[in-house]
Design a protein around this motif. Sequence first.
Motif, PDB file in Angstrom:
ATOM      1  N   PRO A 135      42.663  26.523  51.805  1.00 21.68           N
ATOM      2  CA  PRO A 135      41.953  27.175  52.916  1.00 21.68           C
ATOM      3  C   PRO A 135      41.875  26.322  54.180  1.00 21.68           C
ATOM      4  O   PRO A 135      41.767  26.864  55.287  1.00 21.68           O
ATOM      5  CB  PRO A 135      40.569  27.454  52.330  1.00 21.68           C
ATOM      6  N   THR A 136      41.950  24.994  54.040  1.00 16.43           N
ATOM      7  CA  THR A 136      41.939  24.120  55.210  1.00 16.43           C
ATOM      8  C   THR A 136      43.099  24.439  56.149  1.00 16.43           C
ATOM      9  O   THR A 136      42.998  24.270  57.370  1.00 16.43           O
ATOM     10  CB  THR A 136      42.018  22.643  54.759  1.00 16.43           C
ATOM     11  N   PHE A 137      44.202  24.926  55.570  1.00 16.98           N
ATOM     12  CA  PHE A 137      45.388  25.237  56.363  1.00 16.98           C
ATOM     13  C   PHE A 137      45.585  26.734  56.550  1.00 16.98           C
ATOM     14  O   PHE A 137      46.689  27.184  56.867  1.00 16.98           O
ATOM     15  CB  PHE A 137      46.623  24.616  55.702  1.00 16.98           C
ATOM     16  N   GLY A 138      44.521  27.510  56.348  1.00 10.82           N
ATOM     17  CA  GLY A 138      44.576  28.920  56.677  1.00 10.82           C
ATOM     18  C   GLY A 138      44.919  29.855  55.550  1.00 10.82           C
ATOM     19  O   GLY A 138      45.031  31.070  55.766  1.00 10.82           O
ATOM     20  N   PHE A 139      45.076  29.362  54.322  1.00  6.23           N
ATOM     21  CA  PHE A 139      45.358  30.253  53.193  1.00  6.23           C
ATOM     22  C   PHE A 139      44.107  31.042  52.814  1.00  6.23           C
ATOM     23  O   PHE A 139      42.989  30.517  52.844  1.00  6.23           O
ATOM     24  CB  PHE A 139      45.824  29.451  51.976  1.00  6.23           C
ATOM     25  N   LYS A 140      44.315  32.297  52.441  1.00  4.54           N
ATOM     26  CA  LYS A 140      43.235  33.126  51.917  1.00  4.54           C
ATOM     27  C   LYS A 140      43.214  33.031  50.399  1.00  4.54           C
ATOM     28  O   LYS A 140      44.236  32.712  49.775  1.00  4.54           O
ATOM     29  CB  LYS A 140      43.427  34.577  52.357  1.00  4.54           C
ATOM     30  N   ASP A 195      46.041  34.688  48.614  1.00  2.00           N
ATOM     31  CA  ASP A 195      47.418  34.329  48.954  1.00  2.00           C
ATOM     32  C   ASP A 195      48.088  33.580  47.801  1.00  2.00           C
ATOM     33  O   ASP A 195      47.462  32.748  47.125  1.00  2.00           O
ATOM     34  CB  ASP A 195      47.446  33.436  50.200  1.00  2.00           C
TER      35      ASP A 195
END
Length: 535
Positions: free
Chosen positions: A474-479, A482
């Motif tokens: 999640p730090t890099f935008g993953f949901k 995903d």
Amino acid sequence: MTLPSPASSAAPGTTTVREAVLALLRAFDMTTIFGNPGSTELPLFLDFPDDFRYVLGLHEGVAVGMADGYAQARRNASFINLHSAAGVGNAMGNIFTAYKNRTPLVITAGQQSRSILPYDPFLHSAQATELPKPYVKWSCEPARAQDVPLAIARGYYIAMQPPCGPVLISVPADDWAQPCEPVAARQVGKQLRPDPAVMVEIARALDAARRPAFVIGAGIDRDGAWNDVVELAERHQAAAWVAPMSGRCGFPEDHPQFAGFLPAIREKIVSLLAGYDCIFVIGAPAFTYHVEGFGPHVPPGAALLQLTDDPQVAAWAPVGTAAVGSIGLGVRELLALTEPPRRAPPPARAPAPRAEPSAPMSTAYVLQTLAEVRDAGSVVVEEAPSARPVMHRYLPMLRSETFYTMCSGGLGYSMPAAVGVALARPQAKVIGLIGDGSSMYSIQALWSAAQLKLPITFIILNNRRYAALREFAPTFGFKPEDALAGTDLPDLDFVSLARGHGCQAVRVSDPASLRDALREALASPVPILVDVEIS
């Protein structure tokens, strides 16, 4: 004219490089050699003396990991013998970890015979001294065979000088049999006193603080300063936080002043330290970060003080006053200098909620059960990154020199390090607490443990994935929904892997059988692996 063979080139009655080096190693109390030998290393082992022990790792990274654990537990450098370029390359992950761990290692690497080096021979190292850089303190390929003992002596003194770390000496295969002058071991001091004027400034700032906090680092346990730091914290009624990514314990985690663990995130560090007006970082960087951060490095209005044995750490610290020198000497000096006013104790840390059994088991339940059945003096060597925050709550470290992990973030260290710690401390129970993904970087360490008959309990926290990556995504935008490529680890049979290396093993999936399985494993006189299936 017939040239003498390398094995017989020294005249009778003279000292060979091999003999001079072995005599030095005896003087340095380094009669255990770790390695995975190749052809260019064999001349060292001609007429191998009975008072030396060779510890074989089935991979060069395993050899270095074992040597690292052994060196840390003994507080003396370990001696390692690696193959030339390819072997050093295989070992580089754990050489990097040793550099970050501040572990003193004297590494010798094989090299082809000098006479054929101009012809780029098979298995030579073209730039032997450059290969391990920048993750050794010093590297050398002596200009003459006769200089090899002097180079190894110099390497030992450099490795042992704080901040400790690995060194590498490249030794051509034909050097070992050459004649040389013996080299006597010397006494070289290893402790540097911090600047007295800076220590007075730190002492005055601590005495003047209204609400001080200590940030505890791995340098405390490395320098034997545990008891002194506890005494200093009690005198100042300081809250004790553990520095981010610390590879050692430095404060009893059941102490009423123990506050918890700082994450490697700037904004969260500032938030957790809000309200403290004086922050004293001991034996750690200020601070280690894992992700990009913004804003101040310390809460507004707080003074940052630092005591470190590493001048580089002091130099890059963004703010504050730093003293450089021995952690133990510095803390003892502060005990003599400080006379704080009476202060209220810091608030107690909230206890962790009780973990309950479930199927599959939670990490918290497994570590809570381990904490209840293990002896407080047992040594935990951990490499389970996704489980570490849970370990901080449910498996407290209570005594000095009972916790080791890697300061580097590189995997493949702790399974062989557990073997090295157990070799160095045969009276202590060693527990290797390893994630399933981490274990596969150095699973061959099980063979070394079995061959040495070390009573290590390896506990595999098996969640069938690289869980730390999923948690970090999640730090890099993953949901959460995903897909994340390359993180699942199905079909690893750790019981079979252990038995294939000569190690006993058991699998536990039922929480009702966990306690008994751990008790039996901790009582085993030989190495045993416990594969625990967790959610």
